[in-house]
Structure formats: C-alpha cells, structure tokens
Enzyme design. Structure first.
Site, PDB file in Angstrom:
ATOM      1  N   LYS A  11     -55.582  16.862   9.514  1.00 47.04           N
ATOM      2  CA  LYS A  11     -54.896  15.736   8.993  1.00 47.04           C
ATOM      3  C   LYS A  11     -53.268  16.101   9.034  1.00 47.04           C
ATOM      4  CE  LYS A  11     -58.208  13.890   5.710  1.00 47.04           C
ATOM      5  NZ  LYS A  11     -58.303  13.466   4.342  1.00 47.04           N
ATOM      6  N   TYR A  51     -61.093   4.268   7.928  1.00 49.75           N
ATOM      7  CA  TYR A  51     -61.405   4.342   6.257  1.00 49.75           C
ATOM      8  C   TYR A  51     -61.666   3.002   5.962  1.00 49.75           C
ATOM      9  CZ  TYR A  51     -59.909   9.334   5.872  1.00 49.75           C
ATOM     10  OH  TYR A  51     -59.874  10.691   6.052  1.00 49.75           O
ATOM     11  N   PHE A  59     -55.702   3.507  -3.412  1.00 52.55           N
ATOM     12  CA  PHE A  59     -55.135   4.600  -2.588  1.00 52.55           C
ATOM     13  C   PHE A  59     -54.945   4.147  -1.212  1.00 52.55           C
ATOM     14  CE2 PHE A  59     -59.261   6.332  -3.630  1.00 52.55           C
ATOM     15  CZ  PHE A  59     -59.563   6.850  -2.076  1.00 52.55           C
ATOM     16  N   ARG A  87     -68.839  20.206   5.525  1.00 51.68           N
ATOM     17  CA  ARG A  87     -68.335  19.897   4.069  1.00 51.68           C
ATOM     18  C   ARG A  87     -68.002  21.102   3.146  1.00 51.68           C
ATOM     19  NH1 ARG A  87     -66.939  14.444   3.570  1.00 51.68           N
ATOM     20  NH2 ARG A  87     -67.595  14.526   1.148  1.00 51.68           N
ATOM     21  N   THR A  93     -62.857  17.211  -2.229  1.00 51.82           N
ATOM     22  CA  THR A  93     -61.630  16.383  -1.675  1.00 51.82           C
ATOM     23  C   THR A  93     -60.335  16.795  -2.653  1.00 51.82           C
ATOM     24  OG1 THR A  93     -63.456  14.824  -1.855  1.00 51.82           O
ATOM     25  CG2 THR A  93     -61.120  14.007  -1.666  1.00 51.82           C
ATOM     26  N   ASN A 114     -54.967  16.452   2.084  1.00 51.33           N
ATOM     27  CA  ASN A 114     -56.058  17.463   2.103  1.00 51.33           C
ATOM     28  C   ASN A 114     -56.445  18.080   3.146  1.00 51.33           C
ATOM     29  OD1 ASN A 114     -57.409  15.367   2.714  1.00 51.33           O
ATOM     30  ND2 ASN A 114     -58.669  15.273   0.888  1.00 51.33           N
ATOM     31  N   HIS A 117     -60.724  16.070   7.346  1.00 50.82           N
ATOM     32  CA  HIS A 117     -61.700  15.297   6.968  1.00 50.82           C
ATOM     33  C   HIS A 117     -63.044  15.838   7.780  1.00 50.82           C
ATOM     34  CE1 HIS A 117     -64.458  11.854   7.384  1.00 50.82           C
ATOM     35  NE2 HIS A 117     -64.734  12.264   8.705  1.00 50.82           N
ATOM     36  N   GLU A 128     -68.297   7.773  13.765  1.00 50.53           N
ATOM     37  CA  GLU A 128     -67.049   8.356  13.824  1.00 50.53           C
ATOM     38  C   GLU A 128     -66.898   9.046  15.220  1.00 50.53           C
ATOM     39  OE1 GLU A 128     -66.655  10.732  10.187  1.00 50.53           O
ATOM     40  OE2 GLU A 128     -66.769   9.024   8.775  1.00 50.53           O
TER      41      GLU A 128
HETATM   42  P1  ATP Z   1     -62.786  12.700   3.802  1.00 54.15           P
HETATM   43  O1  ATP Z   1     -63.477  11.366   4.138  1.00 54.15           O
HETATM   44  O2  ATP Z   1     -61.244  12.681   4.237  1.00 54.15           O
HETATM   45  O3  ATP Z   1     -63.269  14.045   4.630  1.00 54.15           O
HETATM   46  P2  ATP Z   1     -63.780  13.025   1.419  1.00 54.15           P
HETATM   47  O4  ATP Z   1     -64.979  12.726   1.898  1.00 54.15           O
HETATM   48  O5  ATP Z   1     -63.850  14.220   0.603  1.00 54.15           O
HETATM   49  O6  ATP Z   1     -62.489  13.142   2.354  1.00 54.15           O
HETATM   50  P3  ATP Z   1     -63.455  10.462   0.278  1.00 54.15           P
HETATM   51  O7  ATP Z   1     -63.811   9.969  -0.941  1.00 54.15           O
HETATM   52  O8  ATP Z   1     -64.236   9.729   1.534  1.00 54.15           O
HETATM   53  O9  ATP Z   1     -63.360  12.179   0.370  1.00 54.15           O
HETATM   54  O10 ATP Z   1     -61.889   9.846   0.543  1.00 54.15           O
HETATM   55  C1  ATP Z   1     -61.269   9.894   1.878  1.00 54.15           C
HETATM   56  C2  ATP Z   1     -59.857  10.472   1.409  1.00 54.15           C
HETATM   57  O11 ATP Z   1     -58.865   9.500   0.818  1.00 54.15           O
HETATM   58  C3  ATP Z   1     -59.531  11.691   0.838  1.00 54.15           C
HETATM   59  O12 ATP Z   1     -59.914  12.711   1.801  1.00 54.15           O
HETATM   60  C4  ATP Z   1     -58.210  11.761   0.492  1.00 54.15           C
HETATM   61  O13 ATP Z   1     -57.204  11.959   1.729  1.00 54.15           O
HETATM   62  C5  ATP Z   1     -58.176  10.368   0.048  1.00 54.15           C
HETATM   63  N1  ATP Z   1     -58.314  10.189  -1.211  1.00 54.15           N
HETATM   64  C6  ATP Z   1     -59.529  10.166  -1.844  1.00 54.15           C
HETATM   65  N2  ATP Z   1     -59.361   9.833  -3.064  1.00 54.15           N
HETATM   66  C7  ATP Z   1     -57.929   9.792  -3.316  1.00 54.15           C
HETATM   67  C8  ATP Z   1     -57.048   9.518  -4.715  1.00 54.15           C
HETATM   68  N3  ATP Z   1     -57.803   9.297  -5.773  1.00 54.15           N
HETATM   69  N4  ATP Z   1     -55.824   9.522  -4.324  1.00 54.15           N
HETATM   70  C9  ATP Z   1     -55.212   9.622  -3.171  1.00 54.15           C
HETATM   71  N5  ATP Z   1     -55.933   9.857  -2.179  1.00 54.15           N
HETATM   72  C10 ATP Z   1     -57.289   9.822  -2.181  1.00 54.15           C
HETATM   73 MG    MG Z   2     -65.232  10.756   3.217  1.00 53.66          MG
END
Ligand code: ATP
Ligand code: MG
Length: 140
Positions: A11, A51, A59, A87, A93, A114, A117, A128
């Site tokens: 990212k 997304y 968010f 993962r 996350t 973070n 992804h 994806e």
């Molecule tokens: P990713 O899909 O990016 O691999 P993830 O599966 O661990 O991450 P998801 O729940 O799919 O987490 O959320 C997607 C992304 O949205 C997160 O990686 C983070 O960057 C962002 N995100 C999720 N929750 C929050 C939050 N509460 N505040 C800000 N950003 C968030």
């Molecule tokens: Mg995710």
C-alpha cells in the site's frame, strides 16, 4: 494442501517509505513466491471497485483517497495454502493487534495505513487478480 494463488497490494504508506523490498523479503522468507508484480498508481475507479464491499462503511472515502494517494505494488503470490498463509504473514488489520514478525507489526502506521492487502478467500483472490493482471503476466 493445494497450490493456491493470492492477491497482494503493497500500500501507499509502504511505497512512500521505500519498503517494497523489505516487505518482499518477509513474503519470500515465509515461502510465498512472487509470480507477478507491478507498480501502478491506482485510479479512483479501480480503488472504488476493489473495495466496493466496504462502500457503505464510514471509512470508505478515506480508504479510496489513501489507496490513490501514491503508487502501490500489486502482486500475485503462490504457495500451498497461499490465501491463509499470506493473511498470517500480514497480521491483524490493526497493527496494534498484529503478531510479532508480521508485515503489519513491522511496518504499518495505523488501521488505515496498514502497509499490505491480502485476499480473504480463494474466490476473492481470483476476482482481485483478474482486476489487475492478464493471464500472460503471471509466470509461476
Ligand atoms: P485488506 O482488505 O486491505 O487486506 P483486511 O482484510 O485486514 O485488509 P478489511 O476489513 O477488509 O481488512 O478492511 C479493508 C481495509 O480498510 C483495511 O486494510 C484498512 O486499510 C481499512 N480499514 C478497515 N477498517 C478501518 C477503520 N475502522 N478505519 C480506517 N480504515 C479501516
Ligand atoms: Mg479485506
């Protein structure tokens, strides 16, 4: 266990800090093979589609803004059990909850910024990967 592919994004917070190689080293040390990789600047439309599952979340706007704020590195990773393995390698996350040695524990700045992804299922990985790579760009 079957050989699987998963989709990864390094990212903007990580590319900004010149961490592509450091993150790739963690990926490779875990036994995941990088079988496709390119550095791109995501468009707003690409980020919104990618997304879309989070479009109703508070968010979402911030997430799209962040993902388009600087280059990202999109990747296809291959291994036995690649989806679950990556993962685990990424960690939780929220970096505050991520295990020692994980990408997010080592490098992430916050829940939003973070660093990585990874797909959350084999079906989503295929969807994806197809959003960013043609079949002939993936060389296993
Ligand atoms: P990713 O899909 O990016 O691999 P993830 O599966 O661990 O991450 P998801 O729940 O799919 O987490 O959320 C997607 C992304 O949205 C997160 O990686 C983070 O960057 C962002 N995100 C999720 N929750 C929050 C939050 N509460 N505040 C800000 N950003 C968030
Ligand atoms: Mg995710």
């Amino acid at each position: 266990m079957a050989i699987e592919r998963t989709f990864s994004i390094i990212k903007p917070d990580a590319t900004n800090r010149n961490l592509t190689g450091a993150i790739n080293a963690v990926i490779e040390a875990a036994g995941l093979r990088i079988v496709a990789q390119k550095r791109i600047r995501m468009t707003k439309a690409q980020a919104e589609t990618f997304y879309a599952v989070h479009s109703a979340r508070p968010f979402f706007g911030e997430l799209v803004e962040f993902m388009t704020s600087a280059p990202v590195v999109v990747q296809v990773l291959e291994a036995d059990n690649a989806v679950a393995k990556y993962r685990e390698v990424m960690g939780a996350t929220n970096p505050a909850n991520a295990a020692e040695g994980t990408i997010r524990k080592l490098f992430a700045l916050s829940m939003g910024e973070n660093s990585a992804h990874g797909s959350d299922s084999v079906d989503n990985a295929a969807i994806e990967i197809a959003q960013f790579f043609a079949g002939n760009e993936i060389v296993g």
